[in-house]
Design an enzyme around this catalytic site. Structure first.
Site, short mmCIF file in Angstrom:
data_model
loop_
_atom_site.label_atom_id
_atom_site.label_comp_id
_atom_site.label_asym_id
_atom_site.label_seq_id
_atom_site.Cartn_x
_atom_site.Cartn_y
_atom_site.Cartn_z
N SER A 259 0.89 -1.13 0.11
CA SER A 259 -0.12 -0.01 0.09
C SER A 259 1.14 1.02 0.14
CB SER A 259 -0.78 0.06 1.38
OG SER A 259 -0.03 0.14 2.49
N LYS A 260 0.32 2.28 0.03
CA LYS A 260 0.80 3.63 -0.02
C LYS A 260 2.07 3.72 1.01
CE LYS A 260 -0.90 7.30 -2.48
NZ LYS A 260 -2.34 7.36 -2.82
N ARG A 261 1.71 3.24 2.21
CA ARG A 261 2.50 3.04 3.43
C ARG A 261 3.67 2.63 3.24
NH1 ARG A 261 2.26 -0.07 7.27
NH2 ARG A 261 0.54 -1.16 6.39
N ASN A 262 3.66 1.17 2.57
CA ASN A 262 5.15 0.50 2.50
C ASN A 262 5.67 0.23 1.19
OD1 ASN A 262 3.03 -1.06 1.56
ND2 ASN A 262 2.95 -2.69 3.24
#
Ligand code: GLU
Length: 488
Positions: A259-262
């Site tokens: 996801s955007k986070r990782n």
């Protein structure tokens, strides 16, 4: 995967609801590599029927991203082909014709259930702990019931009838997969406003465009029985179904879905950071596929030579930014000087370091070899070469205290004396004279002596190799900067 009978045609069919991301591009890359490996056709189709989410800008960005990565297509936007148009929004009449045919054949029916009624059904299913899905309410309406709904002014969607039983197909990566229709309820083909849904458009197009292989992300595995249902309603012979191959998920380092986070950011972001297309493709190629040995450096040519679906893993792949960075560094080191120059100039001009004059470009060209070894990303180039181009030179605020002490001033004074009289200005001579004076004569540790010089001449504690940097700066500039540092 057998390719004996028909020429391979594999498609990449994104719905550009934003910039393409790592997952999309990994799919595009495998599609492309498979087409190139088999000598088949790579078809690029834009699935833009959801006009609320797909914009012309995102479509153009998807086209540009594929081009930038070097994933050239044989059929699709801009290049055309025998099965166009390749934007689904330009094919709406085709989907409408098929939907009508399915209605006429009794494979599909009009469903008048309102969103509220459907929600109530879902609610009841949740309460009873049974699989969610359409309950078949409008499957067999009588003419009177239909007339009554129409009289109420109700709008209808077109829903596909899913017979009892199962769908089984052989996935080229996962092997035999079976879906029990208990979990594949009747599904919507056409919305009340007449617009087609993904399942209808994708299935119709894969057949009409004569796609032989569907390589795509595992998230779409569960949509496959519905697509096969559409093929059946179209009257497609089993031998003409495309072969499905669902690529493994890409997970982040933390084992969560990417996801955007990782790490799941757009390819445009990687481009701005100074990742080379070959590095992105090389790295993504290794996400779920391996060339059969443990090599990590794969060129596009090797990928097309070596790529087979048999070598795609079925278990999830893990995205590792550090590995991508290492590969990018390798690819930068492998560039010729001219290539490296071409890649670097836009970063330098964008950062306002150079305007692009011939003299500047000459100097950049001389400077690039001294930074090529240590670079990870191209966006580091402006910071590393800034010292050569600044008009108003000043030492970085955080580095200034490091040359303000007496010991540093002594280093700079002695260096100045040696450099003022140096008759040959090249890095070897600069190094020789400074080592003799500072290390041998004054007995200083190289790190101490050369840090002071580095700060005085480049303005920073981090710079390309010192003596090469000083050579490029020129004798007058070095003398002026060292004098200024002594007097500061
Ligand atoms: N358009 C679909 C998506 O972007 C993919 C279609 C497919 O590969 O079947 O999710």
């Amino acid at each position: 995967m057998t390719t004996a009978t028909k020429k391979v045609k594999v498609r990449f069919a994104p719905s550009p609801t934003g910039d393409l991301h790592v997952g999309n591009i990994r799919t595009a890359l495998f599609d492309w590599a498979f087409a190139r490996h088999t000598g088949g056709t790579f078809l690029f189709r834009i699935e833009d029927t959801d006009t609320t989410r797909v914009t012309p800008e995102y479509i153009q960005a998807a086209i540009d991203t594929l081009k930038w990565l070097g994933l050239d297509w044989d059929e699709g936007p801009e290049v055309g082909g025998p099965n166009g148009p390749y934007l689904q929004s330009l094919r709406l009449d085709i989907y409408a014709t098929w939907a009508q045919k399915f209605l006429d054949q009794g494979d599909a029916y009009h469903c008048y259930c309102s969103p509220e009624e459907l929600e109530a059904v879902r609610e009841a299913q949740r309460a009873a702990n049974v699989a969610p899905g359409y309950n078949g309410h409008c499957r067999d309406l009588t003419a009177d019931q239909i007339a009554a709904f129409k009289a109420q002014g109700r709008e209808a969607v077109v829903r596909m009838r899913m017979p009892d039983g199962t769908t089984t197909f052989t996935d080229a990566i996962r092997g035999e997969v079976t879906f029990d229709h208990k979990f594949v309820p009747d599904f919507v083909l056409v919305r009340a406003d007449g617009s087609p849904l993904y399942t209808l458009a994708v299935a119709v197009d894969d057949i009409l465009m004569e796609v032989t292989h569907v390589l795509r992300g595992e998230d779409l595995l569960s949509s496959t029985p519905r697509q096969i249902r559409v093929y059946q309603a179209m009257g497609v012979a089993l031998a003409d179904y495309p072969t499905f191959a669902h690529l493994p998920f890409v997970m982040g380092q933390d084992n969560a879905k990417l996801s955007k986070r990782n790490g799941e950011v757009s390819i445009a972001w990687y481009r701005e950071q100074g990742y080379l297309p070959e590095a992105i493709c090389n790295y993504l190629a290794l996400l779920g596929w391996s060339p059969g040995d443990d090599r990590e450096n794969v060129t596009m040519k090797e990928l097309t030579e070596l790529f087979t679906v048999e070598k795609v893993h079925s278990s999830p792949a893990r995205f590792d930014m550090k590995k991508l960075e290492a590969i990018n560094g390798d690819k930068i080191r492998a560039l010729t000087l001219d290539e490296f120059l071409t890649w670097s100039l836009p970063f330098l001009t964008k950062a306002g370091i150079i305007t692009g004059s011939d003299a500047e470009i000459e100097l950049v060209k001389k400077a690039l070899p001294i930074i090529q070894e240590r670079l990870v990303k191209l966006d580091e180039v402006p910071g590393l070469l800034k010292f050569l181009f600044v008009k108003e030179f000043a030492v970085d605020a955080e580095a200034l205290p490091k040359i303000s002490d007496d010991a540093s001033k002594d280093v700079l004074k002695r260096s100045l004396k040696e450099l003022e009289t140096l008759s040959t200005w090249d890095h070897a001579s600069i190094e020789a004279v400074l080592r003799a004076a500072l290390i041998e004569d004054m007995g200083l540790k190289p790190r101490i002596a050369f840090t002071a010089l580095r700060i005085a001449t480049t303005g920073s504690t981090i710079s390309p190799p010192l003596f090469e940097s000083m050579e490029l700066l020129g004798q007058q500039t070095c003398i002026a900067r060292i004098s200024a540092a002594i007097n500061s």
